[in-house]
Scaffold this motif. Structure first.
Motif, PDB file in Angstrom:
ATOM      1  N   LEU A  39       0.813  -1.219   0.000  1.00  0.00           N
ATOM      2  CA  LEU A  39       0.000   0.000   0.000  1.00  0.00           C
ATOM      3  C   LEU A  39       0.847   1.269   0.000  1.00  0.00           C
ATOM      4  CD1 LEU A  39      -2.638  -1.080   2.699  1.00  0.00           C
ATOM      5  CD2 LEU A  39      -2.835  -1.256   0.206  1.00  0.00           C
ATOM      6  N   SER A  40       2.120   1.139  -0.307  1.00  0.00           N
ATOM      7  CA  SER A  40       3.022   2.286  -0.225  1.00  0.00           C
ATOM      8  C   SER A  40       2.671   3.393  -1.218  1.00  0.00           C
ATOM      9  CB  SER A  40       4.470   1.832  -0.444  1.00  0.00           C
ATOM     10  OG  SER A  40       4.616   1.230  -1.725  1.00  0.00           O
ATOM     11  N   ARG A  41       1.894   3.076  -2.249  1.00  0.00           N
ATOM     12  CA  ARG A  41       1.528   4.110  -3.216  1.00  0.00           C
ATOM     13  C   ARG A  41       0.501   5.093  -2.656  1.00  0.00           C
ATOM     14  NH1 ARG A  41      -0.961  -0.714  -4.683  1.00  0.00           N
ATOM     15  NH2 ARG A  41      -3.193  -0.646  -5.261  1.00  0.00           N
ATOM     16  N   PHE A  42      -0.142   4.722  -1.540  1.00  0.00           N
ATOM     17  CA  PHE A  42      -1.112   5.607  -0.894  1.00  0.00           C
ATOM     18  C   PHE A  42      -0.415   6.386   0.228  1.00  0.00           C
ATOM     19  CE2 PHE A  42      -3.523   1.765  -2.230  1.00  0.00           C
ATOM     20  CZ  PHE A  42      -4.231   2.342  -3.263  1.00  0.00           C
ATOM     21  N   GLN A  43       0.430   7.293  -0.144  1.00  0.00           N
ATOM     22  CA  GLN A  43       1.260   7.971   0.851  1.00  0.00           C
ATOM     23  C   GLN A  43       0.498   9.001   1.676  1.00  0.00           C
ATOM     24  OE1 GLN A  43       4.986   9.409  -0.697  1.00  0.00           O
ATOM     25  NE2 GLN A  43       5.438   7.487  -1.747  1.00  0.00           N
ATOM     26  N   MET A  44      -0.718   9.367   1.274  1.00  0.00           N
ATOM     27  CA  MET A  44      -1.546  10.291   2.045  1.00  0.00           C
ATOM     28  C   MET A  44      -2.533   9.554   2.950  1.00  0.00           C
ATOM     29  SD  MET A  44      -0.358  13.177   1.142  1.00  0.00           S
ATOM     30  CE  MET A  44      -1.565  14.287   1.833  1.00  0.00           C
ATOM     31  N   LEU A  45      -2.413   8.248   3.028  1.00  0.00           N
ATOM     32  CA  LEU A  45      -3.345   7.430   3.803  1.00  0.00           C
ATOM     33  C   LEU A  45      -3.233   7.728   5.297  1.00  0.00           C
ATOM     34  CD1 LEU A  45      -5.431   5.178   3.209  1.00  0.00           C
ATOM     35  CD2 LEU A  45      -3.636   3.521   3.747  1.00  0.00           C
ATOM     36  N   LYS A  54      -8.131 -12.621   7.785  1.00  0.00           N
ATOM     37  CA  LYS A  54      -7.334 -13.777   8.199  1.00  0.00           C
ATOM     38  C   LYS A  54      -5.844 -13.484   7.977  1.00  0.00           C
ATOM     39  CE  LYS A  54     -11.075 -16.971   7.026  1.00  0.00           C
ATOM     40  NZ  LYS A  54     -11.495 -18.155   6.210  1.00  0.00           N
ATOM     41  N   ILE A  55      -5.475 -12.243   8.179  1.00  0.00           N
ATOM     42  CA  ILE A  55      -4.110 -11.789   7.924  1.00  0.00           C
ATOM     43  C   ILE A  55      -3.159 -12.344   8.977  1.00  0.00           C
ATOM     44  CG2 ILE A  55      -2.644  -9.756   7.654  1.00  0.00           C
ATOM     45  CD1 ILE A  55      -5.182  -8.207   6.888  1.00  0.00           C
ATOM     46  N   LYS A  56      -2.021 -12.890   8.533  1.00  0.00           N
ATOM     47  CA  LYS A  56      -1.034 -13.455   9.445  1.00  0.00           C
ATOM     48  C   LYS A  56       0.210 -12.582   9.587  1.00  0.00           C
ATOM     49  CE  LYS A  56      -2.421 -18.269   8.727  1.00  0.00           C
ATOM     50  NZ  LYS A  56      -1.969 -19.647   8.369  1.00  0.00           N
ATOM     51  N   LYS A  57       0.522 -11.801   8.560  1.00  0.00           N
ATOM     52  CA  LYS A  57       1.689 -10.926   8.602  1.00  0.00           C
ATOM     53  C   LYS A  57       1.321  -9.566   8.014  1.00  0.00           C
ATOM     54  CE  LYS A  57       5.233 -14.544   8.286  1.00  0.00           C
ATOM     55  NZ  LYS A  57       6.418 -15.034   7.523  1.00  0.00           N
ATOM     56  N   VAL A  58       1.973  -8.525   8.543  1.00  0.00           N
ATOM     57  CA  VAL A  58       1.731  -7.172   8.042  1.00  0.00           C
ATOM     58  C   VAL A  58       3.025  -6.663   7.412  1.00  0.00           C
ATOM     59  CG1 VAL A  58       0.981  -4.837   8.618  1.00  0.00           C
ATOM     60  CG2 VAL A  58       0.069  -6.777   9.892  1.00  0.00           C
ATOM     61  N   HIS A  59       3.094  -6.674   6.104  1.00  0.00           N
ATOM     62  CA  HIS A  59       4.280  -6.182   5.395  1.00  0.00           C
ATOM     63  C   HIS A  59       3.854  -5.272   4.251  1.00  0.00           C
ATOM     64  CE1 HIS A  59       3.150  -9.179   2.396  1.00  0.00           C
ATOM     65  NE2 HIS A  59       3.169 -10.102   3.356  1.00  0.00           N
ATOM     66  N   CYS A  60       2.731  -4.581   4.431  1.00  0.00           N
ATOM     67  CA  CYS A  60       2.153  -3.789   3.344  1.00  0.00           C
ATOM     68  C   CYS A  60       2.163  -2.295   3.636  1.00  0.00           C
ATOM     69  CB  CYS A  60       0.706  -4.229   3.104  1.00  0.00           C
ATOM     70  SG  CYS A  60      -0.341  -4.102   4.570  1.00  0.00           S
ATOM     71  N   LEU A  61       2.795  -1.868   4.743  1.00  0.00           N
ATOM     72  CA  LEU A  61       2.657  -0.477   5.181  1.00  0.00           C
ATOM     73  C   LEU A  61       3.935   0.342   5.026  1.00  0.00           C
ATOM     74  CD1 LEU A  61       0.620  -1.181   8.449  1.00  0.00           C
ATOM     75  CD2 LEU A  61      -0.255  -0.605   6.182  1.00  0.00           C
ATOM     76  N   ASN A  62       4.829  -0.079   4.192  1.00  0.00           N
ATOM     77  CA  ASN A  62       6.077   0.663   3.992  1.00  0.00           C
ATOM     78  C   ASN A  62       5.797   2.038   3.385  1.00  0.00           C
ATOM     79  OD1 ASN A  62       7.547  -1.544   4.920  1.00  0.00           O
ATOM     80  ND2 ASN A  62       7.654  -2.444   2.872  1.00  0.00           N
ATOM     81  N   TYR A  63       6.505   3.039   3.893  1.00  0.00           N
ATOM     82  CA  TYR A  63       6.459   4.412   3.373  1.00  0.00           C
ATOM     83  C   TYR A  63       5.113   5.112   3.586  1.00  0.00           C
ATOM     84  CZ  TYR A  63      10.482   2.384   1.009  1.00  0.00           C
ATOM     85  OH  TYR A  63      11.647   1.720   0.738  1.00  0.00           O
ATOM     86  N   ILE A  64       4.281   4.585   4.465  1.00  0.00           N
ATOM     87  CA  ILE A  64       3.016   5.262   4.785  1.00  0.00           C
ATOM     88  C   ILE A  64       3.207   5.953   6.133  1.00  0.00           C
ATOM     89  CG2 ILE A  64       0.519   5.015   5.042  1.00  0.00           C
ATOM     90  CD1 ILE A  64       0.645   2.457   3.509  1.00  0.00           C
ATOM     91  N   TYR A  65       3.809   7.107   6.130  1.00  0.00           N
ATOM     92  CA  TYR A  65       4.212   7.772   7.364  1.00  0.00           C
ATOM     93  C   TYR A  65       3.125   8.651   7.968  1.00  0.00           C
ATOM     94  CZ  TYR A  65       8.800   6.287   5.720  1.00  0.00           C
ATOM     95  OH  TYR A  65       9.866   5.539   5.266  1.00  0.00           O
ATOM     96  N   ARG A  66       2.038   8.891   7.233  1.00  0.00           N
ATOM     97  CA  ARG A  66       0.974   9.770   7.726  1.00  0.00           C
ATOM     98  C   ARG A  66      -0.136   9.014   8.453  1.00  0.00           C
ATOM     99  NH1 ARG A  66       0.975  14.912   5.180  1.00  0.00           N
ATOM    100  NH2 ARG A  66       2.592  15.094   3.582  1.00  0.00           N
ATOM    101  N   LEU A  67      -0.044   7.718   8.518  1.00  0.00           N
ATOM    102  CA  LEU A  67      -1.109   6.900   9.096  1.00  0.00           C
ATOM    103  C   LEU A  67      -1.318   7.242  10.572  1.00  0.00           C
ATOM    104  CD1 LEU A  67      -2.935   4.655   7.917  1.00  0.00           C
ATOM    105  CD2 LEU A  67      -1.399   2.995   8.986  1.00  0.00           C
ATOM    106  N   THR A  68      -2.567   7.561  10.941  1.00  0.00           N
ATOM    107  CA  THR A  68      -2.878   7.920  12.331  1.00  0.00           C
ATOM    108  C   THR A  68      -3.763   6.880  13.027  1.00  0.00           C
ATOM    109  OG1 THR A  68      -4.773   9.244  11.615  1.00  0.00           O
ATOM    110  CG2 THR A  68      -2.671  10.386  11.871  1.00  0.00           C
ATOM    111  N   GLU A  69      -4.540   6.125  12.248  1.00  0.00           N
ATOM    112  CA  GLU A  69      -5.404   5.095  12.840  1.00  0.00           C
ATOM    113  C   GLU A  69      -5.282   3.805  12.032  1.00  0.00           C
ATOM    114  OE1 GLU A  69      -9.433   6.305  13.531  1.00  0.00           O
ATOM    115  OE2 GLU A  69      -8.870   8.240  14.402  1.00  0.00           O
ATOM    116  N   LEU A  70      -5.014   2.715  12.751  1.00  0.00           N
ATOM    117  CA  LEU A  70      -4.827   1.420  12.100  1.00  0.00           C
ATOM    118  C   LEU A  70      -5.607   0.353  12.875  1.00  0.00           C
ATOM    119  CD1 LEU A  70      -3.473  -0.464  10.052  1.00  0.00           C
ATOM    120  CD2 LEU A  70      -1.460  -0.535  11.539  1.00  0.00           C
ATOM    121  N   TYR A  71      -6.474  -0.343  12.165  1.00  0.00           N
ATOM    122  CA  TYR A  71      -7.336  -1.345  12.782  1.00  0.00           C
ATOM    123  C   TYR A  71      -6.959  -2.730  12.242  1.00  0.00           C
ATOM    124  CZ  TYR A  71      -9.944   2.829  13.995  1.00  0.00           C
ATOM    125  OH  TYR A  71     -10.292   4.080  14.484  1.00  0.00           O
ATOM    126  N   LEU A  72      -6.348  -3.531  13.099  1.00  0.00           N
ATOM    127  CA  LEU A  72      -5.864  -4.867  12.722  1.00  0.00           C
ATOM    128  C   LEU A  72      -6.449  -5.956  13.613  1.00  0.00           C
ATOM    129  CD1 LEU A  72      -2.101  -4.084  11.996  1.00  0.00           C
ATOM    130  CD2 LEU A  72      -3.689  -5.160  10.382  1.00  0.00           C
TER     131      LEU A  72
END
Length: 264
Positions: A39-45, A54-72
């Motif tokens: 999801l790194s292309r969504f840099q304003m996320l 059913k997610i087992k690993k989280v490796h999709c958030l590189n370069y998303i530095y603006r993220l303020t709320e994350l629900y996992l």
């Protein structure tokens, strides 16, 4: 079960986003996802829902530095090491009802999140640890809400005493700049004998052994009396007549009074 990329494209079309860079919210909950595309292309996320999958690993958030709320929450996560530490702007993080087992590794991932206010880790195996709550409170001090419960000052104090016992002991033994008796420092030590060097009348250097005062109050008084005497003087302006008063009065004005204060 739809693929993650297809779900994302459906949302972009549904809400009329022409550019991926404009996307600030992304809802991918309840999609039966096992893996999430990069999801790194969504840099304003700023807001991302990945819960109830059913997610087992989280490796999709590189370069998303603006993220303020994350629900996992409500996934199958077993380890988040190396996945979230770069999210320095995160304020809300929901991780409850997963399979996280390593308390130290999980908390280490969150230590650098200075703006994290809300965190949920309950219904994970690591939450069964007896010192779990105080450990998280101590190492993530920015938290206001942990597992849907407010973090109280009493808990912060207890966590500090438990996980930073040496410093807490020192702080408890200090009062107004000098040490007082404390239960953890009850073992007394003999006062150290200091050797003072001075010059006698003939100019020769001499050494004199001096034992410190045993009584703390006497030591404080002795230290205070050795300080230089300072004097501050000021004119009592209440006794100085104004120019109008001088013109109206026939008698000459008195000399101004000087107020002097001495202190060490």
């Amino acid at each position: 079960m739809a693929s993650c990329e297809k779900v994302i494209q459906d949302q972009l079309q549904k809400y009329g986003f022409k550019r991926e860079a404009d996307l600030s919210e992304l809802y991918l909950a309840n999609k039966g996802l096992i893996d999430v595309t990069d999801l790194s292309r969504f840099q304003m996320l700023k807001y991302l829902w990945l819960n109830n999958n059913k997610i087992k690993k989280v490796h999709c958030l590189n370069y998303i530095y603006r993220l303020t709320e994350l629900y996992l929450h409500n996934n199958d996560l077993t380890n988040i090491t190396g996945s979230l530490s770069h999210l320095k702007s995160l304020q809300v993080l929901m991780l409850h009802n997963n399979q996280l087992t390593k308390l130290v590794g999980t908390v280490s991932e969150l230590k650098g999140m200075q703006f994290l206010k809300t965190l949920s880790l309950f219904l994970n195996p690591l939450a069964q640890d007896s010192g779990y709550r105080l450990y998280v409170i101590h190492y993530v001090p920015s938290l206001h809400l942990l597992d849907r419960r407010e973090v109280k000052q009493e808990e912060r104090n207890a966590a500090f005493s438990l996980y930073n016992a040496e410093r807490a002991c020192v702080l408890k033994s200090l009062a107004f700049g000098r040490r007082v008796k404390a239960p953890l420092l009850a073992k007394a030590r003999a006062p150290a004998i200091r050797s003072l060097t001075y010059c006698d009348k003939s100019g020769l250097r001499r050494n004199q052994k001096k034992v410190p005062l045993q009584d703390p109050d006497a030591a404080v008084l002795n230290r205070a009396m050795q300080r230089s005497l300072m004097q501050f003087s000021s004119i009592d302006w209440n006794t100085i007549p104004s120019s109008q008063q001088k013109r109206l009065e026939d008698q000459p004005s008195e000399s101004p009074k000087i107020i002097t204060v001495k202190f060490r």
